[in-house]
Scaffold this motif. Structure first.
Motif, PDB file in Angstrom:
ATOM      1  N   GLY A  75       0.815  -1.315  -0.056  1.00 35.28           N
ATOM      2  CA  GLY A  75       0.177   0.084  -0.074  1.00 35.28           C
ATOM      3  C   GLY A  75       0.741   1.336   0.076  1.00 35.28           C
ATOM      4  O   GLY A  75       0.201   2.426   0.134  1.00 35.28           O
ATOM      5  N   LYS A  76       2.062   1.217  -0.024  1.00 38.92           N
ATOM      6  CA  LYS A  76       3.038   2.270   0.011  1.00 38.92           C
ATOM      7  C   LYS A  76       3.517   2.622  -1.340  1.00 38.92           C
ATOM      8  O   LYS A  76       3.418   2.049  -2.322  1.00 38.92           O
ATOM      9  N   ALA A  77       3.453   4.236  -1.688  1.00 34.49           N
ATOM     10  CA  ALA A  77       3.688   4.737  -3.041  1.00 34.49           C
ATOM     11  C   ALA A  77       5.093   5.305  -3.019  1.00 34.49           C
ATOM     12  O   ALA A  77       5.386   5.546  -1.986  1.00 34.49           O
ATOM     13  N   HIS A  78       5.324   5.296  -4.336  1.00 33.54           N
ATOM     14  CA  HIS A  78       6.903   5.733  -4.527  1.00 33.54           C
ATOM     15  C   HIS A  78       6.772   6.809  -5.751  1.00 33.54           C
ATOM     16  O   HIS A  78       5.841   6.165  -6.679  1.00 33.54           O
ATOM     17  N   LEU A  79       7.702   7.594  -5.846  1.00 30.99           N
ATOM     18  CA  LEU A  79       7.714   8.270  -7.054  1.00 30.99           C
ATOM     19  C   LEU A  79       9.107   8.112  -8.033  1.00 30.99           C
ATOM     20  O   LEU A  79      10.007   7.668  -7.438  1.00 30.99           O
ATOM     21  N   ARG A  80       8.849   8.213  -9.138  1.00 35.31           N
ATOM     22  CA  ARG A  80      10.086   8.154 -10.120  1.00 35.31           C
ATOM     23  C   ARG A  80      10.602   9.667 -10.706  1.00 35.31           C
ATOM     24  O   ARG A  80       9.616  10.646 -10.544  1.00 35.31           O
ATOM     25  N   LYS A  81      11.551   9.729 -11.262  1.00 35.46           N
ATOM     26  CA  LYS A  81      11.915  11.031 -11.854  1.00 35.46           C
ATOM     27  C   LYS A  81      10.750  11.548 -13.048  1.00 35.46           C
ATOM     28  O   LYS A  81      10.768  10.382 -13.887  1.00 35.46           O
ATOM     29  N   GLY A  82      10.382  12.905 -12.933  1.00 41.50           N
ATOM     30  CA  GLY A  82       9.280  13.187 -13.921  1.00 41.50           C
ATOM     31  C   GLY A  82      10.092  13.378 -15.371  1.00 41.50           C
ATOM     32  O   GLY A  82      11.016  13.658 -15.343  1.00 41.50           O
ATOM     33  N   TYR A  83       9.016  13.241 -16.240  1.00 45.94           N
ATOM     34  CA  TYR A  83       9.852  13.430 -17.704  1.00 45.94           C
ATOM     35  C   TYR A  83       8.834  14.178 -18.566  1.00 45.94           C
ATOM     36  O   TYR A  83       7.332  14.203 -18.164  1.00 45.94           O
ATOM     37  N   ARG A  84       9.041  14.764 -19.468  1.00 43.72           N
ATOM     38  CA  ARG A  84       8.223  15.614 -20.250  1.00 43.72           C
ATOM     39  C   ARG A  84       7.605  14.832 -21.385  1.00 43.72           C
ATOM     40  O   ARG A  84       8.244  13.930 -22.032  1.00 43.72           O
ATOM     41  N   VAL A  85       6.375  15.155 -21.837  1.00 43.24           N
ATOM     42  CA  VAL A  85       5.558  14.234 -22.425  1.00 43.24           C
ATOM     43  C   VAL A  85       4.248  15.299 -22.751  1.00 43.24           C
ATOM     44  O   VAL A  85       3.697  15.871 -21.988  1.00 43.24           O
ATOM     45  N   ALA A  86       3.852  15.281 -24.062  1.00 36.82           N
ATOM     46  CA  ALA A  86       2.677  16.078 -24.420  1.00 36.82           C
ATOM     47  C   ALA A  86       1.332  15.751 -24.060  1.00 36.82           C
ATOM     48  O   ALA A  86       0.673  16.580 -23.392  1.00 36.82           O
ATOM     49  N   LYS A  87       1.139  14.459 -24.359  1.00 35.17           N
ATOM     50  CA  LYS A  87      -0.021  13.931 -23.685  1.00 35.17           C
ATOM     51  C   LYS A  87       0.209  12.675 -23.117  1.00 35.17           C
ATOM     52  O   LYS A  87       0.853  11.811 -23.177  1.00 35.17           O
ATOM     53  N   PHE A  88      -0.846  12.484 -21.843  1.00 35.49           N
ATOM     54  CA  PHE A  88      -0.483  11.441 -20.890  1.00 35.49           C
ATOM     55  C   PHE A  88      -1.929  10.883 -20.800  1.00 35.49           C
ATOM     56  O   PHE A  88      -2.797  11.398 -20.373  1.00 35.49           O
ATOM     57  N   GLU A  89      -1.837   9.358 -20.816  1.00 34.36           N
ATOM     58  CA  GLU A  89      -3.275   8.679 -20.819  1.00 34.36           C
ATOM     59  C   GLU A  89      -2.744   7.370 -20.027  1.00 34.36           C
ATOM     60  O   GLU A  89      -1.988   6.630 -20.329  1.00 34.36           O
ATOM     61  N   LEU A  90      -3.739   6.961 -19.249  1.00 28.39           N
ATOM     62  CA  LEU A  90      -3.599   5.690 -18.552  1.00 28.39           C
ATOM     63  C   LEU A  90      -4.575   4.883 -19.229  1.00 28.39           C
ATOM     64  O   LEU A  90      -5.867   5.206 -19.558  1.00 28.39           O
ATOM     65  N   THR A  91      -4.066   3.463 -19.472  1.00 27.46           N
ATOM     66  CA  THR A  91      -4.870   2.613 -20.075  1.00 27.46           C
ATOM     67  C   THR A  91      -5.240   1.323 -19.276  1.00 27.46           C
ATOM     68  O   THR A  91      -4.288   1.076 -18.377  1.00 27.46           O
ATOM     69  N   GLU A  92      -6.205   0.712 -19.422  1.00 28.34           N
ATOM     70  CA  GLU A  92      -6.484  -0.295 -18.663  1.00 28.34           C
ATOM     71  C   GLU A  92      -5.826  -1.775 -19.289  1.00 28.34           C
ATOM     72  O   GLU A  92      -5.471  -1.755 -20.312  1.00 28.34           O
TER      73      GLU A  92
END
Length: 92
Positions: A75-92
């Motif tokens: 249940g713990k969360a972590h981040l990674r280095k952010g990156y540049r992207v024009a459009k971001f979409e989460l798919t199933e």
């Protein structure tokens, strides 16, 4: 860019590969108590003191995104280095 909503990756807390849920991190509210905010309030009385430009700046063509990876088992969360992207979409 399309990214799966769930995939297996390394969890630094469990110390092995687990299924993670992906969520896009939104920008939080600013308090106005940061050093630069206080400095602008001190220096920005009349005119331009030379540090803060009056020239309007445009937005960059792509924005940097932050993605939070939440482990399903611990249940713990972590981040990674952010990156540049024009459009971001989460798919199933």
């Amino acid at each position: 860019m399309k990214m799966p909503a769930k995939f297996t990756t390394y969890c630094p807390f469990c110390r092995n590969h687990q299924v993670h849920e992906v969520e896009k991190v939104k920008k939080g509210k600013t308090t106005g108590l940061h050093w630069i905010d206080r400095q602008k309030a001190r220096r920005g009385k009349v005119g331009n003191m030379g540090k803060f430009s009056k020239v309007p700046g445009g937005d960059k063509p792509t924005k940097k995104i932050n993605v939070r990876y939440r482990c399903v088992t611990c249940g713990k969360a972590h981040l990674r280095k952010g990156y540049r992207v024009a459009k971001f979409e989460l798919t199933e």
